[in-house]
Design a protein around this motif. Structure first.
Motif, PDB file in Angstrom:
ATOM      1  N   ASP A 284       2.102   1.561  -3.497  1.00 27.13           N
ATOM      2  CA  ASP A 284       0.796   2.050  -3.835  1.00 27.13           C
ATOM      3  C   ASP A 284       0.583   3.627  -4.044  1.00 27.13           C
ATOM      4  O   ASP A 284       0.165   4.386  -4.673  1.00 27.13           O
ATOM      5  CB  ASP A 284      -0.079   1.615  -4.159  1.00 27.13           C
ATOM      6  CG  ASP A 284      -0.230  -0.186  -5.211  1.00 27.13           C
ATOM      7  OD1 ASP A 284       0.894   0.017  -5.587  1.00 27.13           O
ATOM      8  OD2 ASP A 284      -1.188  -1.141  -4.545  1.00 27.13           O
ATOM      9  N   LEU A 285       0.742   4.184  -2.319  1.00 24.47           N
ATOM     10  CA  LEU A 285      -0.030   5.354  -3.031  1.00 24.47           C
ATOM     11  C   LEU A 285       1.298   6.537  -2.825  1.00 24.47           C
ATOM     12  O   LEU A 285       0.870   7.425  -3.926  1.00 24.47           O
ATOM     13  CB  LEU A 285       0.244   5.562  -1.073  1.00 24.47           C
ATOM     14  CG  LEU A 285       0.216   7.059  -0.093  1.00 24.47           C
ATOM     15  CD1 LEU A 285      -1.329   7.605  -0.209  1.00 24.47           C
ATOM     16  CD2 LEU A 285       0.508   7.184   1.357  1.00 24.47           C
ATOM     17  N   ALA A 286       2.591   6.008  -2.741  1.00 22.83           N
ATOM     18  CA  ALA A 286       3.949   7.175  -3.203  1.00 22.83           C
ATOM     19  C   ALA A 286       3.430   7.186  -4.526  1.00 22.83           C
ATOM     20  O   ALA A 286       3.883   7.759  -5.908  1.00 22.83           O
ATOM     21  CB  ALA A 286       4.556   6.083  -3.443  1.00 22.83           C
ATOM     22  N   ARG A 287       3.196   5.702  -5.449  1.00 24.73           N
ATOM     23  CA  ARG A 287       3.000   5.974  -6.955  1.00 24.73           C
ATOM     24  C   ARG A 287       1.749   7.233  -7.618  1.00 24.73           C
ATOM     25  O   ARG A 287       2.512   7.394  -8.674  1.00 24.73           O
ATOM     26  CB  ARG A 287       2.547   4.200  -7.794  1.00 24.73           C
ATOM     27  CG  ARG A 287       3.764   3.438  -8.063  1.00 24.73           C
ATOM     28  CD  ARG A 287       3.862   2.490  -8.482  1.00 24.73           C
ATOM     29  NE  ARG A 287       2.908   2.589  -9.816  1.00 24.73           N
ATOM     30  CZ  ARG A 287       2.300   1.758 -10.977  1.00 24.73           C
ATOM     31  NH1 ARG A 287       2.046   0.294 -10.384  1.00 24.73           N
ATOM     32  NH2 ARG A 287       2.634   1.333 -12.178  1.00 24.73           N
ATOM     33  N   SER A 288       0.579   6.883  -6.734  1.00 20.08           N
ATOM     34  CA  SER A 288      -0.461   7.527  -7.262  1.00 20.08           C
ATOM     35  C   SER A 288      -0.095   9.133  -6.759  1.00 20.08           C
ATOM     36  O   SER A 288      -0.204   9.832  -6.866  1.00 20.08           O
ATOM     37  CB  SER A 288      -1.456   7.319  -6.285  1.00 20.08           C
ATOM     38  OG  SER A 288      -2.120   8.113  -5.522  1.00 20.08           O
ATOM     39  N   LEU A 289       0.874   9.017  -5.226  1.00 17.60           N
ATOM     40  CA  LEU A 289       1.270  10.494  -5.519  1.00 17.60           C
ATOM     41  C   LEU A 289       2.716  11.376  -6.390  1.00 17.60           C
ATOM     42  O   LEU A 289       2.820  12.404  -6.625  1.00 17.60           O
ATOM     43  CB  LEU A 289       1.866  11.052  -4.293  1.00 17.60           C
ATOM     44  CG  LEU A 289       0.755  10.707  -3.343  1.00 17.60           C
ATOM     45  CD1 LEU A 289       1.486  10.667  -1.795  1.00 17.60           C
ATOM     46  CD2 LEU A 289       0.028  12.728  -3.541  1.00 17.60           C
TER      47      LEU A 289
ATOM     48  N   ASP B 216       0.980  -1.277   0.208  1.00 20.41           N
ATOM     49  CA  ASP B 216      -0.459  -0.185   0.136  1.00 20.41           C
ATOM     50  C   ASP B 216       0.705   1.489  -0.033  1.00 20.41           C
ATOM     51  O   ASP B 216       0.710   2.109  -0.418  1.00 20.41           O
ATOM     52  CB  ASP B 216      -0.737   0.178   1.257  1.00 20.41           C
ATOM     53  CG  ASP B 216      -2.179  -0.323   0.858  1.00 20.41           C
ATOM     54  OD1 ASP B 216      -2.142  -1.049  -0.270  1.00 20.41           O
ATOM     55  OD2 ASP B 216      -2.617  -1.157   1.862  1.00 20.41           O
ATOM     56  N   TYR B 217       2.136   1.491   0.471  1.00 21.07           N
ATOM     57  CA  TYR B 217       2.339   2.339   1.119  1.00 21.07           C
ATOM     58  C   TYR B 217       3.022   2.787  -0.371  1.00 21.07           C
ATOM     59  O   TYR B 217       3.258   4.009  -0.882  1.00 21.07           O
ATOM     60  CB  TYR B 217       3.944   2.175   1.879  1.00 21.07           C
ATOM     61  CG  TYR B 217       3.387   2.442   3.328  1.00 21.07           C
ATOM     62  CD1 TYR B 217       3.167   4.289   3.596  1.00 21.07           C
ATOM     63  CD2 TYR B 217       3.442   1.302   4.086  1.00 21.07           C
ATOM     64  CE1 TYR B 217       3.015   4.224   5.025  1.00 21.07           C
ATOM     65  CE2 TYR B 217       2.598   2.089   5.513  1.00 21.07           C
ATOM     66  CZ  TYR B 217       2.751   3.429   5.685  1.00 21.07           C
ATOM     67  OH  TYR B 217       2.646   3.605   7.296  1.00 21.07           O
TER      68      TYR B 217
ATOM     69  N   ARG C  90      10.376   6.163  -5.491  1.00 20.57           N
ATOM     70  CA  ARG C  90       9.715   4.712  -4.266  1.00 20.57           C
ATOM     71  C   ARG C  90      10.454   3.855  -3.248  1.00 20.57           C
ATOM     72  O   ARG C  90      10.144   3.460  -2.552  1.00 20.57           O
ATOM     73  CB  ARG C  90       8.440   3.959  -5.066  1.00 20.57           C
ATOM     74  CG  ARG C  90       7.725   4.886  -5.787  1.00 20.57           C
ATOM     75  CD  ARG C  90       6.754   2.997  -5.947  1.00 20.57           C
ATOM     76  NE  ARG C  90       7.104   2.290  -7.333  1.00 20.57           N
ATOM     77  CZ  ARG C  90       7.010   2.190  -8.611  1.00 20.57           C
ATOM     78  NH1 ARG C  90       6.668   4.344  -8.967  1.00 20.57           N
ATOM     79  NH2 ARG C  90       7.118   1.804  -8.975  1.00 20.57           N
TER      80      ARG C  90
ATOM     81  N   VAL D  67      10.587   5.955   0.126  1.00 20.69           N
ATOM     82  CA  VAL D  67       8.885   4.981   0.728  1.00 20.69           C
ATOM     83  C   VAL D  67      10.041   2.965   1.609  1.00 20.69           C
ATOM     84  O   VAL D  67       9.828   2.797   2.805  1.00 20.69           O
ATOM     85  CB  VAL D  67       8.361   4.476  -0.149  1.00 20.69           C
ATOM     86  CG1 VAL D  67       6.774   3.734   0.523  1.00 20.69           C
ATOM     87  CG2 VAL D  67       7.605   5.976  -0.762  1.00 20.69           C
TER      88      VAL D  67
END
Lengths: 355, 292
Positions: B190-195, B187-188, B202, B206
């Motif tokens: 994925d979150l960074a990707r989306s940001l 999830d972390y 990443r 991250v």
């Protein structure tokens, strides 16, 4: 503002027999706030992640303002996701968390500081930039997560169960904040929830999903007044489903014969169908006059719920539920024989076997 | 609060603490006394810093000590760093879904229970000039003769020793990193990707900070172990320079019991160096994380 279009989006996970999401098509206009609603495991989050670019669809197309974005990786797509459990980076300050997206884009430090402050003011947390995530409450963490997503000025904002980890009071506060920010920034927003009440309170339109299939995409009001199926009606609190045989604007049922507004029959074919009416739309009482669409029933049970009372009423072999405001005069007790009125403009039909 | 409620945890911890304090503390105390020359069995009861002076500044063993210290530091840092890098890379690959994942994971962890001495002998058989690889390469004509194979075992740079440690310690750190990565999920990232974070960002901003606490703890253990380990450098090392642990052993087993004083002094120095380096390593790493 971005117009999002999902065209027959399908996802089959490797090794799975059934599709997690199947032929999901949806047109989300610019700047709308749309809810994906459905029970756990119905494919809501999978669809959200496909829009974000985090899961690649097996088939189908996603367009932003007409541009096909399937081939655009998540990091360049501009669809930013806020996760259910916030996921603030524990090793960064709040300010660094909020500025993360801009840092990844190579924005200079001064601009980042300025924008971080603007975003923290937007989410009404102007003085916590130097704090660590573990010093924040759940509600504050949620706001910071929202600020971190908004700072990148996303084309589409995606919220995964944004209120589910908050207690009731914080939930109301956060709901208002999300709506006000969404209205202010006019960012096209999709959020996922399994809570029908949350969807109704937040969304302009709701996409109801069961087992990876879109059931109905409509305004909250339509889900109450014009559900597409028995299952959709049940998800929104519908409890009265009576087998019916329709003929023109007349209907025969096991509880009596009624007339109804012809426009309320668009959803189900002539002949066999299921009549449904919401409990709060049925008028009951000793003072309800005899007449068209009025039948007699006996009160089997009553449950007092504060502002209203919920009654179960037997009509011949059938049982229906009705809700009556606690303010109305006249007492109705268990065992009473009362009149039950099915208003002709409130009767609605769903197809048989539409579970 | 009753007496039992108040003292329950200290009392339950007492057996473990007693072992640590009596065995470890007692040995350290006795070793420290010996390093100061206290050996009543051979009549030495005067305490002095002569052994430390002989080793560090003006004795016949001074050069052996300093060259040995440089080699020991090099071997420990190189082994720890390479093991950590390999561990991160392997764990990042092993957490993904791929054909043969179970076999690959089993093979990756296979050598964890194998003793270091076996690993050292394995490296000797494989990488020495008379080892399998050199003979194989000579056989297929890549090199003219086995003795043309570069000296990577029993070499002054300690390459064989480093290879042996990396072979053993990379899976150890890898298991730690893999456990951390699996508990974190994706999830972390994925979150960074989306940001907007790309693959490198990443990893840098991250994954690395999230695995660093676990990796640091593991690295400290690996560093301390390799710094004081004896059997691998004894098998794969050269006579000069020797790693400090081997030198200590030589002093300790010298027929002249007076040499034990020097041996114990080196042991004390090893303990102090390890402690200081561990603190510095942790401090630097934490500071590096904070600055990001």
């Amino acid at each position: 503002m971005t117009h999002v279009y999902l065209d027959k989006l399908t996802k089959v996970y490797p090794g799975a027999n059934e599709a997690a999401v199947s032929d999901f098509s949806l047109d989300i206009p610019d700047g709308e706030l749309v809810a994906f609603l459905g029970p756990s495991g119905c494919g809501k989050t999978t669809t959200l992640k496909m829009i974000a670019g985090l899961i690649r669809p097996t088939r189908g197309r996603i367009t932003f303002d007409g541009e096909d974005v399937i081939a655009i990786p998540a990091e360049k797509r501009g669809a930013v996701m806020v996760f259910q459990n916030y996921l603030l980076f524990p090793y960064m300050s709040v300010g660094d968390n909020v500025g993360f997206g801009l840092k990844m884009r190579g924005v200079d430090k001064r601009t980042i500081r300025q924008k971080v402050q603007e975003m923290l003011e937007l989410v009404k947390l102007p003085d916590i930039s130097d704090r660590r995530p573990n010093q924040l409450s759940g509600g504050q963490q949620q706001r910071v997560a929202l600020a971190r997503a908004l700072i990148t000025e996303p084309r589409v904002l995606l919220l995964d169960e944004p209120l589910s980890n908050l207690d009731a009071h914080l939930r109301d506060e956060m709901r208002e904040l999300i709506v006000s920010i969404q209205r202010q920034l006019k960012v096209t927003t999709v959020f996922v929830t399994h809570d029908q009440e949350e969807a109704v309170l937040l969304a302009d339109k709701i996409a109801l999903m069961f087992e990876g299939v879109l059931q109905q995409f409509a305004s909250p009001d339509e889900f109450y007044q014009r559900p597409i199926s028995e299952r959709a009606a049940r998800f929104f609190g519908g409890v009265n489903f009576i087998d019916a045989n329709r003929n023109g604007n007349k209907v025969e049922t096991s509880v009596g014969n009624f007339v109804f507004n012809a426009k309320n029959s668009d959803n189900a074919p002539e002949g066999d169908s299921v009549l449904t009416i919401r409990p709060e739309q049925i008028a009951i009482g000793h003072d309800v006059p005899n007449g068209e669409n009025v039948v007699t029933g006996r009160v089997r049970s009553r449950i007092y719920v504060g502002t209203y009372t919920r009654y179960k009423i037997a009509i011949d072999d059938c049982e229906i539920e009705a809700i009556r405001s606690a303010d109305l005069p006249g007492e109705i007790n268990e065992g009473d024989e009362i009149n039950v009125h099915f208003p002709s403009d409130r009767i609605w039909f769903v197809p048989r076997n539409s579970n | 609060m009753t007496f039992w409620e108040r003292w329950r945890i200290p009392i339950m911890l007492a057996p473990t603490m007693a072992i640590v304090i009596i065995l470890f503390g007692g040995a350290l105390y006795y070793g420290f006394l010996q390093s100061l020359g206290w050996q009543p069995r051979i009549g030495n009861t005067e305490l002095s810093l002569d052994a430390y002076n002989n080793i560090l500044f003006a004795g016949p063993q001074t050069e052996q000590f300093w060259r040995g210290l440089v080699l020991t530091l090099w071997v420990s840092f190189a082994s720890t760093f390479l093991s950590a890098v390999l561990a991160i890379g392997s764990a990042l690959l092993l957490r993904q879904t791929f054909v043969g994942k179970r076999v690959a994971t089993f093979l990756f962890q296979f050598n964890l229970p194998i003793p270091h001495v076996v690993a050292a002998i394995g490296i000797l058989f494989l990488f020495s000039q008379s080892g399998l690889i050199s003979r194989g390469l000579a056989q297929i004509g890549v090199i003219g003769a086995p003795n043309q194979f570069p000296i990577v075992v029993r070499d002054s740079l300690g390459i064989g020793i480093i290879l042996s440690f990396v072979w053993k310690e990379a899976p150890f750190l890898g298991v730690i990193v893999l456990a951390v990565l699996q508990s974190l999920g994706e999830d972390y990232e994925d979150l960074a990707r989306s940001l907007g974070a790309n693959r490198w960002q990443r990893f840098r901003y991250v994954i690395l900070p999230l695995i660093l606490p676990g990796l640091l703890s593991g690295s400290v253990i690996v560093f301390a172990f390799t710094f004081g380990s004896f059997e691998v450098p004894a098998i794969l090392g050269v006579r000069f320079p020797r790693m400090l642990s081997v030198t200590t052993d030589r002093f300790f087993r010298d027929p002249d019991l007076n040499s034990r004083t020097e041996g114990m002094a080196i042991s004390m120095i090893i303990a102090v160096i390890v402690l200081v380096l561990v603190f510095v390593y942790q401090w630097l790493s934490r500071r590096a994380i904070r600055q990001e």
